[in-house]
Enzyme design. Structure first.
Site, mmCIF file in Angstrom:
data_model
loop_
_atom_site.group_PDB
_atom_site.id
_atom_site.type_symbol
_atom_site.label_atom_id
_atom_site.label_comp_id
_atom_site.label_asym_id
_atom_site.label_seq_id
_atom_site.Cartn_x
_atom_site.Cartn_y
_atom_site.Cartn_z
ATOM 1 N N TYR A 209 -14.266 49.312 -65.198
ATOM 2 C CA TYR A 209 -15.792 49.703 -64.476
ATOM 3 C C TYR A 209 -15.936 51.063 -63.849
ATOM 4 O O TYR A 209 -16.929 51.424 -63.655
ATOM 5 C CB TYR A 209 -16.101 48.611 -63.751
ATOM 6 C CG TYR A 209 -16.198 47.137 -64.359
ATOM 7 C CD1 TYR A 209 -16.850 47.064 -65.427
ATOM 8 C CD2 TYR A 209 -15.464 46.143 -63.781
ATOM 9 C CE1 TYR A 209 -16.806 45.884 -66.250
ATOM 10 C CE2 TYR A 209 -15.327 45.103 -64.606
ATOM 11 C CZ TYR A 209 -16.189 44.770 -65.574
ATOM 12 O OH TYR A 209 -16.054 43.676 -66.128
ATOM 13 N N ARG B 123 -13.313 43.654 -75.483
ATOM 14 C CA ARG B 123 -12.743 42.894 -74.576
ATOM 15 C C ARG B 123 -12.535 41.287 -75.255
ATOM 16 O O ARG B 123 -12.666 41.282 -76.370
ATOM 17 C CB ARG B 123 -13.453 42.958 -73.330
ATOM 18 C CG ARG B 123 -13.472 44.613 -72.766
ATOM 19 C CD ARG B 123 -14.455 44.571 -71.697
ATOM 20 N NE ARG B 123 -13.640 43.950 -70.499
ATOM 21 C CZ ARG B 123 -14.349 43.418 -69.224
ATOM 22 N NH1 ARG B 123 -15.316 43.992 -68.826
ATOM 23 N NH2 ARG B 123 -13.458 42.873 -68.450
ATOM 24 N N PRO C 20 -24.102 39.768 -60.901
ATOM 25 C CA PRO C 20 -22.999 39.333 -60.020
ATOM 26 C C PRO C 20 -21.787 40.178 -60.257
ATOM 27 O O PRO C 20 -21.483 40.839 -61.308
ATOM 28 C CB PRO C 20 -22.511 38.098 -60.540
ATOM 29 C CG PRO C 20 -23.021 37.895 -62.071
ATOM 30 C CD PRO C 20 -24.380 38.663 -61.987
ATOM 31 N N ASN C 21 -21.188 40.525 -59.035
ATOM 32 C CA ASN C 21 -19.990 41.378 -59.059
ATOM 33 C C ASN C 21 -20.172 42.778 -58.813
ATOM 34 O O ASN C 21 -19.355 43.572 -58.776
ATOM 35 C CB ASN C 21 -18.720 40.856 -59.977
ATOM 36 C CG ASN C 21 -18.561 39.327 -59.622
ATOM 37 O OD1 ASN C 21 -18.238 39.028 -58.342
ATOM 38 N ND2 ASN C 21 -18.571 38.393 -60.466
ATOM 39 N N GLU D 247 -30.399 46.157 -72.422
ATOM 40 C CA GLU D 247 -29.411 45.507 -71.755
ATOM 41 C C GLU D 247 -28.006 46.615 -71.667
ATOM 42 O O GLU D 247 -27.901 47.229 -72.680
ATOM 43 C CB GLU D 247 -28.690 44.360 -72.851
ATOM 44 C CG GLU D 247 -27.322 43.848 -72.295
ATOM 45 C CD GLU D 247 -26.966 42.559 -73.381
ATOM 46 O OE1 GLU D 247 -27.794 42.021 -74.034
ATOM 47 O OE2 GLU D 247 -25.692 42.602 -73.394
ATOM 48 N N ASN E 59 -28.003 45.018 -66.158
ATOM 49 C CA ASN E 59 -26.794 44.807 -66.542
ATOM 50 C C ASN E 59 -26.523 43.233 -65.950
ATOM 51 O O ASN E 59 -26.543 42.926 -64.760
ATOM 52 C CB ASN E 59 -25.800 45.490 -66.001
ATOM 53 C CG ASN E 59 -24.359 45.306 -66.064
ATOM 54 O OD1 ASN E 59 -23.871 44.459 -66.655
ATOM 55 N ND2 ASN E 59 -23.462 46.224 -65.630
ATOM 56 N N HIS F 166 -24.136 47.784 -70.282
ATOM 57 C CA HIS F 166 -22.630 47.231 -69.623
ATOM 58 C C HIS F 166 -21.822 48.698 -69.683
ATOM 59 O O HIS F 166 -21.883 49.399 -70.442
ATOM 60 C CB HIS F 166 -22.036 46.401 -70.734
ATOM 61 C CG HIS F 166 -22.743 45.312 -70.886
ATOM 62 N ND1 HIS F 166 -22.994 44.055 -69.991
ATOM 63 C CD2 HIS F 166 -23.455 44.704 -71.896
ATOM 64 C CE1 HIS F 166 -23.589 43.124 -70.322
ATOM 65 N NE2 HIS F 166 -24.164 43.514 -71.618
ATOM 66 N N ALA G 298 -21.361 38.877 -65.673
ATOM 67 C CA ALA G 298 -21.134 37.798 -66.681
ATOM 68 C C ALA G 298 -22.302 36.773 -67.144
ATOM 69 O O ALA G 298 -22.141 35.907 -68.118
ATOM 70 C CB ALA G 298 -19.959 36.912 -65.849
ATOM 71 N N ARG H 260 -13.826 47.383 -58.108
ATOM 72 C CA ARG H 260 -13.534 46.275 -58.900
ATOM 73 C C ARG H 260 -13.163 46.652 -60.265
ATOM 74 O O ARG H 260 -13.677 47.638 -61.085
ATOM 75 C CB ARG H 260 -14.775 45.510 -58.981
ATOM 76 C CG ARG H 260 -14.740 44.407 -60.187
ATOM 77 C CD ARG H 260 -16.305 43.820 -60.407
ATOM 78 N NE ARG H 260 -16.199 42.949 -61.419
ATOM 79 C CZ ARG H 260 -17.121 42.621 -62.625
ATOM 80 N NH1 ARG H 260 -18.113 43.234 -62.170
ATOM 81 N NH2 ARG H 260 -17.005 41.620 -63.265
HETATM 82 C C1 DQA Z 1 -20.196 43.825 -67.439
HETATM 83 C C2 DQA Z 1 -19.348 43.093 -68.670
HETATM 84 C C3 DQA Z 1 -19.385 41.664 -68.304
HETATM 85 O O1 DQA Z 1 -18.811 40.918 -69.137
HETATM 86 C C4 DQA Z 1 -18.823 41.429 -66.956
HETATM 87 O O2 DQA Z 1 -18.876 39.882 -66.697
HETATM 88 C C5 DQA Z 1 -19.397 42.105 -65.817
HETATM 89 C C6 DQA Z 1 -19.619 43.619 -66.235
HETATM 90 C C7 DQA Z 1 -20.091 45.332 -67.830
HETATM 91 O O3 DQA Z 1 -21.035 45.992 -67.091
HETATM 92 O O4 DQA Z 1 -19.118 45.847 -68.382
HETATM 93 O O5 DQA Z 1 -19.545 41.609 -64.776
HETATM 94 O O6 DQA Z 1 -21.568 43.436 -67.559
#
Ligand code: DQA
Length: 154
Positions: free
Chosen positions: A25, A112, A12-13, A103, A79, A105, A82, A20
């Site tokens: 990011y 963070r 998501p997002n 995984e 990825n 990020h 959240a 964003r």
């Molecule tokens: C994320 C880190 C997560 O905590 C966050 O909610 C994201 C992006 C990252 O790529 O750094 O949506 O996965």
């Protein structure tokens, strides 16, 4: 030389990348990242399928599908956004399909907020890459290609 099939999942997002929170990011869009990965995949003999969803169930459906479709995925790079910190259901789906998982990020989640420090997936992944922006994905793909090559003895 074997060709490996790798499913790249964005949670998501991540469709909002580029606009964003660029401080966390970076400036690359998701399309930029996918293009970069497809090019790197060619060099590494990996055929990639990419998929983004803002919905937990859609991500789970895609994970299940990757074991049933032809060609099936040899490995999964994810990825989870959240959902990293909350989703037992994504964890269970990844365990069910029995593929190596990496995984990813963009940000260093350990630098963070404390609620981002816990991952419900990290202990079932062969590796975790965090903190290198878009390059986190490239490093993960290199790691996956290396792992699959070793696994198959190719
Ligand atoms: C994320 C880190 C997560 O905590 C966050 O909610 C994201 C992006 C990252 O790529 O750094 O949506 O996965």
């Amino acid at each position: 030389m074997n060709t490996y099939h790798v499913l790249v999942l964005h949670g998501p997002n991540l469709n909002m990348l580029g606009m964003r929170e660029p401080g966390h990011y970076g400036a690359s869009t998701l399309a930029d990242i996918n293009t970069m990965l497809l090019e790197l995949g060619d060099q590494l003999h990996c055929e990639l399928t990419t998929f983004q969803s803002n919905h937990e169930g859609e991500l789970i459906d895609r994970i299940q599908q990757c074991a049933l479709e032809e060609p099936a995925a040899d490995g999964i790079i994810i990825n989870p956004g959240a959902y990293t910190h909350t989703s037992i259901a994504i964890r269970d789906a990844l365990l069910a399909v029995r593929r190596p998982v990496i995984e990813v990020h963009l940000s260093n989640i350990h630098k963070r907020e404390s609620f981002r420090h816990r991952s419900l997936l990290a202990d079932i992944a062969i590796g975790v890459v965090a903190g290198f922006g878009a390059q986190s994905y490239a490093l993960a793909l290199r790691g996956m290609a290396h792992h699959l090559k070793q696994q198959t003895g190719a």
